[in-house]
Design a protein around this motif. Structure first.
Motif, PDB file in Angstrom:
ATOM      1  N   PRO A 124       0.551  -0.956  -0.306  1.00 55.94           N
ATOM      2  CA  PRO A 124       0.011   0.035   0.323  1.00 55.94           C
ATOM      3  C   PRO A 124       0.749   1.355  -0.073  1.00 55.94           C
ATOM      4  O   PRO A 124       1.977   1.512   0.362  1.00 55.94           O
ATOM      5  CB  PRO A 124      -0.689  -0.142   1.749  1.00 55.94           C
ATOM      6  CG  PRO A 124       0.537  -0.808   1.711  1.00 55.94           C
ATOM      7  CD  PRO A 124       0.973  -1.646   1.129  1.00 55.94           C
ATOM      8  N   LYS A 125       0.068   2.582  -0.799  1.00 61.09           N
ATOM      9  CA  LYS A 125       0.854   4.102  -0.646  1.00 61.09           C
ATOM     10  C   LYS A 125       0.556   4.408   0.897  1.00 61.09           C
ATOM     11  O   LYS A 125       1.604   4.770   1.399  1.00 61.09           O
ATOM     12  CB  LYS A 125       0.512   4.937  -1.688  1.00 61.09           C
ATOM     13  CG  LYS A 125       1.191   4.156  -3.249  1.00 61.09           C
ATOM     14  CD  LYS A 125       0.806   5.036  -3.741  1.00 61.09           C
ATOM     15  CE  LYS A 125       1.700   5.028  -5.530  1.00 61.09           C
ATOM     16  NZ  LYS A 125       1.358   6.142  -6.404  1.00 61.09           N
ATOM     17  N   SER A 126      -0.317   4.020   0.852  1.00 54.38           N
ATOM     18  CA  SER A 126      -1.049   4.218   2.582  1.00 54.38           C
ATOM     19  C   SER A 126      -2.381   3.696   3.316  1.00 54.38           C
ATOM     20  O   SER A 126      -2.874   3.212   2.720  1.00 54.38           O
ATOM     21  CB  SER A 126      -1.378   5.391   2.496  1.00 54.38           C
ATOM     22  OG  SER A 126      -2.053   6.364   3.915  1.00 54.38           O
ATOM     23  N   LEU A 127      -2.115   2.925   4.191  1.00 55.92           N
ATOM     24  CA  LEU A 127      -3.476   2.025   5.028  1.00 55.92           C
ATOM     25  C   LEU A 127      -3.344   2.266   6.142  1.00 55.92           C
ATOM     26  O   LEU A 127      -2.498   2.186   7.217  1.00 55.92           O
ATOM     27  CB  LEU A 127      -2.821   0.530   4.649  1.00 55.92           C
ATOM     28  CG  LEU A 127      -3.513  -0.071   5.230  1.00 55.92           C
ATOM     29  CD1 LEU A 127      -5.215  -0.731   5.061  1.00 55.92           C
ATOM     30  CD2 LEU A 127      -3.274  -1.514   5.341  1.00 55.92           C
ATOM     31  N   ALA A 128      -4.490   3.034   6.385  1.00 54.42           N
ATOM     32  CA  ALA A 128      -4.619   3.410   8.019  1.00 54.42           C
ATOM     33  C   ALA A 128      -5.952   2.504   8.284  1.00 54.42           C
ATOM     34  O   ALA A 128      -7.013   2.409   8.259  1.00 54.42           O
ATOM     35  CB  ALA A 128      -5.583   5.321   8.039  1.00 54.42           C
ATOM     36  N   LEU A 129      -5.489   2.183   9.834  1.00 53.63           N
ATOM     37  CA  LEU A 129      -6.566   0.947  10.462  1.00 53.63           C
ATOM     38  C   LEU A 129      -6.828   1.958  12.003  1.00 53.63           C
ATOM     39  O   LEU A 129      -5.490   2.286  12.434  1.00 53.63           O
ATOM     40  CB  LEU A 129      -5.741  -0.210  10.451  1.00 53.63           C
ATOM     41  CG  LEU A 129      -5.232  -1.017   8.717  1.00 53.63           C
ATOM     42  CD1 LEU A 129      -4.954  -2.141   8.916  1.00 53.63           C
ATOM     43  CD2 LEU A 129      -6.718  -0.889   8.138  1.00 53.63           C
TER      44      LEU A 129
END
Length: 352
Positions: A166-171
């Motif tokens: 992922p370029k950016s993955l926020a959880l």
């Protein structure tokens, strides 16, 4: 003025701590400038180059500690209020083939990188790749406690099949795997100083596998009827089996799985990879393991994994891991890297 002093916590190797005191003859602005320079140094060494501006109203205490797992950079950050900006000339210093994992333990941080805005706080998990970093900034309004883990992209890609970086993955903290990761990272941080070399290597493998599992659990956007994900898993297994046999050709993989070369291309493109990049990642992972687990010479390892010669292996290895194969073996095969080191540890500002 800041001064360096050596301290030895119980059961931990010697660490360096930056101690701050305020001389009445030293202006507040000068002290802030010095503290900003130390934070910029820590950012540059542990994450990426950033320009730091500390709050002029409330610049509280902060601490940065590191406890690496070989080539995985694990850092504990206790940050006061600050703003950070990626310098315009930083692109040449950024390593694009890395993955950064941030785990929040307290406070909030607003991030804006590569066109993506994120509010990061307690219990959250943020995974970004070097490819996702562009011009950007972050802001901590009060204080922030987080841990970051920086790992080479090839180490993560070698962890399993079908992994879409992922370029950016926020959880958020409502995700079970996020809670598991926070708990596991706590245990790693606590136990690392007492681990022997084999335990640290096993922990490194487990950390990478858990991160890969979290990324994979988010799924890949393909039709449920597609056979490409299953094919991709089979291709990764075939590559692992063929590594010792010599050069790996696209046509051979297509013949093995009774598909066209175009289908092979599509299976790798599913996760943004090529056959060449996957072969390279698996081969370097095998080299790394031999450096740590065997006494084979680098020349022998190069021959074993079908590099032209030791020089060829050395160039490939340094490009990914930042060290020569010999330097990597010397640094990590002997069991180093388990202590917790404090790079910044300072008291609150105030006049003496």
């Amino acid at each position: 003025m800041p001064a360096m002093a050596a301290v030895r916590p119980e059961g931990v190797a010697t660490t360096l701590t930056a101690l701050y005191s305020v001389d009445q003859a030293v202006g507040r602005q000068q002290l802030l400038d010095e503290r900003e320079e130390l934070w910029e140094q820590a950012m540059r060494e542990r994450l990426c180059p950033m320009e730091i501006r500390l709050s002029r109203e409330d610049c509280g205490p902060g601490k940065v500690q590191s406890a690496d797992l070989a080539d995985l950079l694990l850092t504990d950050w206790d940050c006061p209020a600050m703003d950070g900006y990626l310098p315009r000339n930083a692109n040449g210093e950024l390593d694009r083939d890395v993955v950064v994992v941030m785990a929040g333990y307290g406070g909030e941080e607003r991030q804006s990188f590569g066109g993506t805005d994120t509010l990061f706080g307690q219990g959250a998990l943020l995974i970004t790749s070097g490819e996702g970093v562009g011009r950007g900034s972050f802001s901590v309004r009060r204080s922030l406690r987080k841990r970051t883990l920086v790992l080479p992209g090839p180490a993560l890609r070698a962890a399993g099949s079908g992994l879409k970086m992922p370029k950016s993955l926020a959880l958020g903290p409502d995700r079970p795997l996020v809670n598991i990761f926070h708990t596991f990272l706590d245990q790693v941080w606590t136990g690392l100083p007492n681990m022997i070399a084999a335990e640290r290597e096993a922990t490194r493998t487990a950390v990478i596998a858990l991160i890969a599992g979290i990324i994979r659990s988010e799924g890949v956007d393909v039709n449920d009827q597609s056979t490409l994900p299953a094919l991709r898993a089979q291709l990764d297994k075939s590559i692992a089996e063929r590594l010792r046999q010599g050069p790996i050709r696209l046509e051979d993989l297509a013949a093995d799985h009774c598909v066209s070369t175009r289908t092979i291309y599509r299976a790798f493109a599913l996760t943004g990879d090529t056959m060449k990049s996957v072969v390279r990642a698996q081969r370097l992972a095998a080299v790394r393991q031999d450096l740590l687990d065997t006494n084979l010479t680098i020349e022998r390892i190069a021959h074993r994994w079908h590099y032209y010669d030791a020089s060829h292996l050395g160039r490939e290895f340094r490009e990914v891991f930042g060290l020569s194969a010999g330097e990597y073996r010397q640094s990590y095969a002997s069991g180093s890297g388990g202590s917790i080191r404090s790079t910044i540890d300072h008291c609150a500002l105030g006049a003496s």
